[in-house]
Write an enzyme that holds these catalytic residues in place. Structure first.
Site, PDB file in Angstrom:
ATOM      1  N   ALA A  67      -3.093  39.472  24.318  1.00  0.00           N
ATOM      2  CA  ALA A  67      -3.815  39.584  23.038  1.00  0.00           C
ATOM      3  C   ALA A  67      -2.835  38.631  21.994  1.00  0.00           C
ATOM      4  O   ALA A  67      -1.911  38.342  22.265  1.00  0.00           O
ATOM      5  CB  ALA A  67      -3.815  41.059  22.523  1.00  0.00           C
ATOM      6  N   GLY A 106      -2.774  41.426  27.933  1.00  0.00           N
ATOM      7  CA  GLY A 106      -4.439  41.292  27.642  1.00  0.00           C
ATOM      8  C   GLY A 106      -4.936  40.225  28.458  1.00  0.00           C
ATOM      9  O   GLY A 106      -6.011  40.278  28.898  1.00  0.00           O
ATOM     10  N   GLU A 109      -5.322  42.166  31.628  1.00  0.00           N
ATOM     11  CA  GLU A 109      -6.334  43.033  31.728  1.00  0.00           C
ATOM     12  C   GLU A 109      -7.803  42.456  31.755  1.00  0.00           C
ATOM     13  O   GLU A 109      -8.760  42.879  32.435  1.00  0.00           O
ATOM     14  CB  GLU A 109      -6.171  43.816  30.433  1.00  0.00           C
ATOM     15  CG  GLU A 109      -4.912  44.884  30.516  1.00  0.00           C
ATOM     16  CD  GLU A 109      -4.585  45.471  29.079  1.00  0.00           C
ATOM     17  OE1 GLU A 109      -4.413  44.699  28.240  1.00  0.00           O
ATOM     18  OE2 GLU A 109      -4.969  46.584  28.954  1.00  0.00           O
ATOM     19  N   GLU A 129       3.849  44.617  27.797  1.00  0.00           N
ATOM     20  CA  GLU A 129       3.365  44.998  26.426  1.00  0.00           C
ATOM     21  C   GLU A 129       4.693  45.915  26.107  1.00  0.00           C
ATOM     22  O   GLU A 129       5.181  46.277  24.958  1.00  0.00           O
ATOM     23  CB  GLU A 129       2.097  45.986  26.498  1.00  0.00           C
ATOM     24  CG  GLU A 129       0.993  45.089  26.317  1.00  0.00           C
ATOM     25  CD  GLU A 129       0.308  44.760  27.641  1.00  0.00           C
ATOM     26  OE1 GLU A 129       1.111  44.525  28.583  1.00  0.00           O
ATOM     27  OE2 GLU A 129      -0.587  44.373  27.678  1.00  0.00           O
TER      28      GLU A 129
HETATM   29  N1  T1G Z   1       0.198  36.035  20.732  1.00  0.00           N
HETATM   30  C1  T1G Z   1       0.627  35.256  19.806  1.00  0.00           C
HETATM   31  N2  T1G Z   1       1.252  34.199  19.916  1.00  0.00           N
HETATM   32  C2  T1G Z   1       2.004  34.137  21.125  1.00  0.00           C
HETATM   33  C3  T1G Z   1       1.784  34.942  21.953  1.00  0.00           C
HETATM   34  C4  T1G Z   1       0.817  36.051  21.794  1.00  0.00           C
HETATM   35  N3  T1G Z   1       0.662  36.862  23.033  1.00  0.00           N
HETATM   36  N4  T1G Z   1       2.810  34.718  23.028  1.00  0.00           N
HETATM   37  C5  T1G Z   1       3.459  33.565  22.724  1.00  0.00           C
HETATM   38  N5  T1G Z   1       2.995  32.915  21.689  1.00  0.00           N
HETATM   39  C6  T1G Z   1       3.476  32.078  20.680  1.00  0.00           C
HETATM   40  C7  T1G Z   1       4.955  32.139  20.433  1.00  0.00           C
HETATM   41  O1  T1G Z   1       5.298  32.979  19.394  1.00  0.00           O
HETATM   42  C8  T1G Z   1       5.245  30.527  20.196  1.00  0.00           C
HETATM   43  O2  T1G Z   1       4.791  30.246  18.820  1.00  0.00           O
HETATM   44  C9  T1G Z   1       4.492  29.966  21.198  1.00  0.00           C
HETATM   45  O3  T1G Z   1       3.368  30.916  21.448  1.00  0.00           O
HETATM   46  C10 T1G Z   1       5.039  29.292  22.387  1.00  0.00           C
HETATM   47  O4  T1G Z   1       5.526  30.655  23.036  1.00  0.00           O
HETATM   48  C11 T1G Z   1      -4.392  44.702  24.376  1.00  0.00           C
HETATM   49  C12 T1G Z   1      -1.703  44.845  23.300  1.00  0.00           C
HETATM   50  C13 T1G Z   1       3.465  33.452  27.435  1.00  0.00           C
HETATM   51  C14 T1G Z   1       5.749  33.452  28.799  1.00  0.00           C
HETATM   52  O5  T1G Z   1       3.853  39.919  25.406  1.00  0.00           O
HETATM   53  O6  T1G Z   1       5.861  35.928  26.976  1.00  0.00           O
HETATM   54  O7  T1G Z   1      -1.752  41.991  25.414  1.00  0.00           O
HETATM   55  O8  T1G Z   1       7.000  29.614  18.062  1.00  0.00           O
HETATM   56  O9  T1G Z   1       7.952  29.821  22.972  1.00  0.00           O
HETATM   57  O10 T1G Z   1       8.575  30.134  26.528  1.00  0.00           O
HETATM   58  O11 T1G Z   1      -2.955  44.989  26.156  1.00  0.00           O
HETATM   59  O12 T1G Z   1       5.151  33.301  24.918  1.00  0.00           O
HETATM   60  O13 T1G Z   1       5.361  27.990  18.799  1.00  0.00           O
HETATM   61  O14 T1G Z   1       4.927  29.201  16.595  1.00  0.00           O
HETATM   62  O15 T1G Z   1       7.453  32.198  24.135  1.00  0.00           O
HETATM   63  O16 T1G Z   1       6.460  28.865  27.121  1.00  0.00           O
HETATM   64  C15 T1G Z   1       1.120  40.833  25.764  1.00  0.00           C
HETATM   65  C16 T1G Z   1       4.011  37.109  25.055  1.00  0.00           C
HETATM   66  C17 T1G Z   1       0.718  40.940  24.294  1.00  0.00           C
HETATM   67  C18 T1G Z   1       3.384  37.895  26.296  1.00  0.00           C
HETATM   68  C19 T1G Z   1       5.104  31.488  27.110  1.00  0.00           C
HETATM   69  N6  T1G Z   1       1.598  39.534  26.161  1.00  0.00           N
HETATM   70  N7  T1G Z   1       4.411  35.784  25.355  1.00  0.00           N
HETATM   71  O17 T1G Z   1       6.543  31.465  27.057  1.00  0.00           O
HETATM   72  O18 T1G Z   1       6.569  29.992  25.139  1.00  0.00           O
HETATM   73  S1  T1G Z   1       0.267  42.429  23.607  1.00  0.00           S
HETATM   74  C20 T1G Z   1       2.872  39.144  25.929  1.00  0.00           C
HETATM   75  C21 T1G Z   1       5.418  35.320  26.330  1.00  0.00           C
HETATM   76  C22 T1G Z   1      -1.279  42.760  24.560  1.00  0.00           C
HETATM   77  C23 T1G Z   1      -3.251  44.218  25.319  1.00  0.00           C
HETATM   78  C24 T1G Z   1      -1.646  44.325  24.580  1.00  0.00           C
HETATM   79  C25 T1G Z   1       5.640  33.748  26.199  1.00  0.00           C
HETATM   80  C26 T1G Z   1       5.074  33.140  27.416  1.00  0.00           C
HETATM   81  P1  T1G Z   1       5.680  28.901  18.006  1.00  0.00           P
HETATM   82  P2  T1G Z   1       7.110  30.688  23.683  1.00  0.00           P
HETATM   83  P3  T1G Z   1       7.204  30.051  26.404  1.00  0.00           P
END
Ligand code: T1G
Length: 677
Positions: A67, A106, A109, A129
């Site tokens: 998400a 997500g 999911e 998450e």
């Molecule tokens: N939402 C918004 N922005 C995100 C994002 C996300 N999920 N993931 C990364 N970014 C932005 C990050 O802030 C950065 O921004 C840029 O993308 C590059 O990220 C309903 C509730 C995918 C492994 O927890 O683990 O789904 O600094 O530097 O090293 O059940 O990003 O460039 O402006 O980390 O290549 C669950 C979180 C969400 C994954 C890539 N998903 N992201 O790593 O790049 S909650 C996560 C990561 C959810 C549902 C629930 C990593 C990555 P900027 P980065 P990277």
């Protein structure tokens, strides 16, 4: 879709297979316009009789990574996530997810509501998450136990670690591995082959596996999960899946998700997610500034810090030259590095041949001249300004032009060190935290004359060696240690007024810190910074050091320690404290837990406000990152400055005034505005 909606989802047709493509850089997060696009295109594909199967794939570097976290806490926009997913799952045509990069949260999911999943071998699939203080809130806790079983689902959701595609295939989460360069074509072929089988809604599959794993996970991770809500909520949802019909399980998950989402822990952990990434950015510098080339690294000093610092670079394949003054010290230092690697290899972290390879990257020397070909030289010698200035003066004549000269000093003035060279632009601080090969924080200390490209290169190198790098300005103790000082001073005063080391430490451990001020002092060494004159006893610390109570390494400090370093309260320390109270003529009194919090944690916030106002940290969230990664501040409290907002800056300012502190102007300002930092 309205015309101002960004086009982040398109659809193509390959014969009777519709291909829905998400393109929402940088990580294909499920932003509102992605959900809108998915809804639109899936509706179209389902209504089109010529379409017999559907493939969902992503452009860019990864499948959907979750998400859009940046949308959390804002007014909802676009179609409801669950509604879109339920529509996909109910499709009357087989839907295949084509996965590359990371299918996370997500994103996984979404892949779970697809009827089949095809992935490239390099892909990773997970539900992280829990690291955001949340749980999969779109059916993940109910669908995973129906695909991979209870054991894997409980582990994946409560620990949040992604699985490599091969393991996912073993578990049945992935149905087929595609070619690294032929995912789209392979997924289309797979979909075509599934037309005859038809859809396979995940919700209709039965939960399987042993629910006993849930208690096992709780027992095994009790220490690591101390104070956290989310791991237990994830397990409760997976457990619910084993006894509730799907829709009821979904409702339970939704209820638990909203509890976490509305709680302070998730707000704190989401804050740190973005704060860590923000810390890597240097305000005012172009993102694409040309970095200096660093291939060979020099380390001066083969002590605990020098050896630990070098290990970070060896693990990433950097050739390292390490210089000591005495052969015996050099041999001892290299011996410690080898012992650390052998211990890691014994735990399976490295193969023996990898250890040999890393050790083979080391060039030991007793001569500073050996550093002449290094691109980055890190000094990690005794914390004495004269010693450091002498070394940097020599480096000035030895190091090649353009080499970056860094000091690992914890406190000292980088400007003064830089002034001992003719190239202050090449000089800065790279402050590692002990143990340097383990702790993730790196304070990159920017001197007044440090060149922009030198600063940017150091930050980039920090990330390359797996550190979380934060820019700090030159001041005594930079960010972390400068805030530690008032905490330690007050902790000592509380002993004189009636508290015991164990009482103060307990308050900090109950707060969520890994240890309290006195446990930390014993671990690091009570004698650090001691003047070393056993006849000069002006504080409790001096008295302990004079008696050789230097901490864990001497099995005696503020606590007594057995051979396994288990602590116990010390009668001798109580006597010493009593003597000091008597000498100071202090009437001891009961000290409350609240007073300990107010006098040891609130002054840290006050110091943080001064650091911010002086520009020694770029942003309040950088200070939070320092304390999370350098000192183990509980991530579910978001760091000192974020926590101050939760605690109430007005409450903090009032308490500081009550205890006679001078309240920092910036904190006063926040208190008056009743706002956080
Ligand atoms: N939402 C918004 N922005 C995100 C994002 C996300 N999920 N993931 C990364 N970014 C932005 C990050 O802030 C950065 O921004 C840029 O993308 C590059 O990220 C309903 C509730 C995918 C492994 O927890 O683990 O789904 O600094 O530097 O090293 O059940 O990003 O460039 O402006 O980390 O290549 C669950 C979180 C969400 C994954 C890539 N998903 N992201 O790593 O790049 S909650 C996560 C990561 C959810 C549902 C629930 C990593 C990555 P900027 P980065 P990277």
């Amino acid at each position: 879709m309205s015309d101002e909606t960004p086009v982040s989802v398109t659809m193509e047709k390959d014969g009777e297979v519709a291909v829905v493509i998400v393109n929402n850089p940088p990580v294909n997060a499920l932003s509102w316009h992605v959900r809108e696009g998915l809804k639109t295109h899936f509706e179209a594909a389902l209504a089109d009789d010529s379409v017999k199967a559907i493939v969902l794939r992503c452009d860019g570097g990864t499948f959907i990574a979750g998400a859009d976290i940046s949308e959390f806490g804002k007014a909802p926009r676009g179609p409801d996530f669950n509604a879109v997913l339920n529509m996909v799952e109910a499709a009357n045509k087989p839907v295949v997810a084509a996965i590359h990069g990371t299918a996370l949260g997500g994103g996984l999911e979404t892949a779970l509501v697809c009827h089949y999943r095809v992935a490239v071998p390099s892909a990773k699939l997970g539900v992280p998450e829990v690291k955001l203080g949340l749980l999969p809130g779109a059916g993940g806790t109910q669908r995973l136990p129906r695909v991979v079983g209870v054991e894997a689902a409980a582990t994946m959701t409560s620990l949040g670690e992604p699985l490599p595609a091969a393991k996912a295939k073993e578990l049945g989460l992935v149905d087929e591995l595609a070619g690294e360069d032929s995912l789209a074509a392979d997924a289309i072929a797979f979909a075509r082959a599934k037309i005859a089988d038809g859809p396979r809604p995940t919700r209709e599959r039965a939960v399987f596996g042993d629910v006993g794993v849930i208690e096992e996970l709780k027992t095994k991770n009790a220490k690591r999960w101390r104070g956290f809500d989310a791991p237990y909520a994830n397990l409760a949802c997976v457990e619910a899946a084993t006894r509730l019909p799907f829709e009821e399980g979904l409702a339970f998950e939704r209820q638990e998700f909203m509890k976490l989402m509305m709680g302070s822990q998730s707000a704190a952990q989401r804050h740190i997610f973005f704060a860590e990434r923000q810390a890597a950015k240097i305000d005012g510098l172009p993102k694409d500034i040309k970095l200096r080339d660093v291939k060979k690294v020099g380390i001066i000093g083969a002590g605990t810090m020098g050896g630990g610092i070098m290990m970070n670079f060896l693990q990433k394949g950097f050739a390292c030259t390490i210089v000591e003054m005495q052969q015996e010290a050099l041999d001892r230092g290299l011996g410690v590095v080898r012992k650390n690697y052998d211990a890691s290899a014994a735990k399976g972290r490295f193969k023996p041949e990898q250890v040999e390879q890393m050790m083979g990257l080391i060039t030991p020397s007793l001569d500073l001249e050996a550093l002449a070909d290094c691109d980055l030289i890190i000094e990690a010698v005794y914390e004495n300004m004269d010693v450091k200035k002498e070394i940097f003066g020599k480096l000035d004549t030895i190091a090649k032009p353009g080499a970056i000269l860094a000091s690992n000093t914890s406190y000292l003035d980088i400007n003064e060190i830089a002034a001992s060279t003719s190239r202050p632009g090449d000089v800065l601080g790279m402050h590692f935290f002990s143990p340097a090969n383990v702790m993730k924080l790196l304070e990159v200390v920017r001197g007044d004359k440090t060149a922009d490209d030198v600063l940017a290169t150091a930050m980039s190198i920090g990330k390359k060696i797996g550190k979380v790098a934060v820019v700090a300005g030159v001041c005594h103790g930079f960010i972390g240690n400068r805030m530690l000082a008032p905490r330690q001073i007050e902790a000592q005063k509380l002993l004189l007024e009636g508290a015991t080391p164990a009482q103060v430490d307990k308050v900090h451990v109950d707060f969520g810190m890994p240890m309290g001020p006195f446990q930390m002092s014993d671990l690091a060494g009570v004698d650090i910074g001691w003047h070393r004159d056993p006849n000069r006893i002006e504080s409790i610390r001096d008295a302990l050091c004079a008696e050789g109570r230097w901490g864990q390494k001497k099995q005696a400090g503020f606590y007594d320690y057995d051979d396994k370093r288990n602590p116990s309260e010390s009668a001798r320390v109580a006597e010493i404290i009593g003597e000091f109270r008597k000498k100071a003529g202090i009437e001891t009194r009961q000290i409350s837990e609240q007073e300990i919090i107010e006098r040891t944690l609130y002054p840290m916030v006050n110091e943080g406000a001064l650091i911010l106002a002086e520009g020694k940290a770029q942003r309040a969230s950088d200070i939070d990152v320092v304390w999370i990664y350098g000192y183990g501040w509980p991530v579910y409290r978001g760091g000192p400055m974020f926590w101050a907002g939760l605690e109430g800056t007005d409450k903090i300012a009032a308490a500081l005034e009550k205890h006679g502190f001078e309240v920092a102007p910036l904190l006063k300002e926040k208190a008056e505005a009743k706002s956080g930092f």
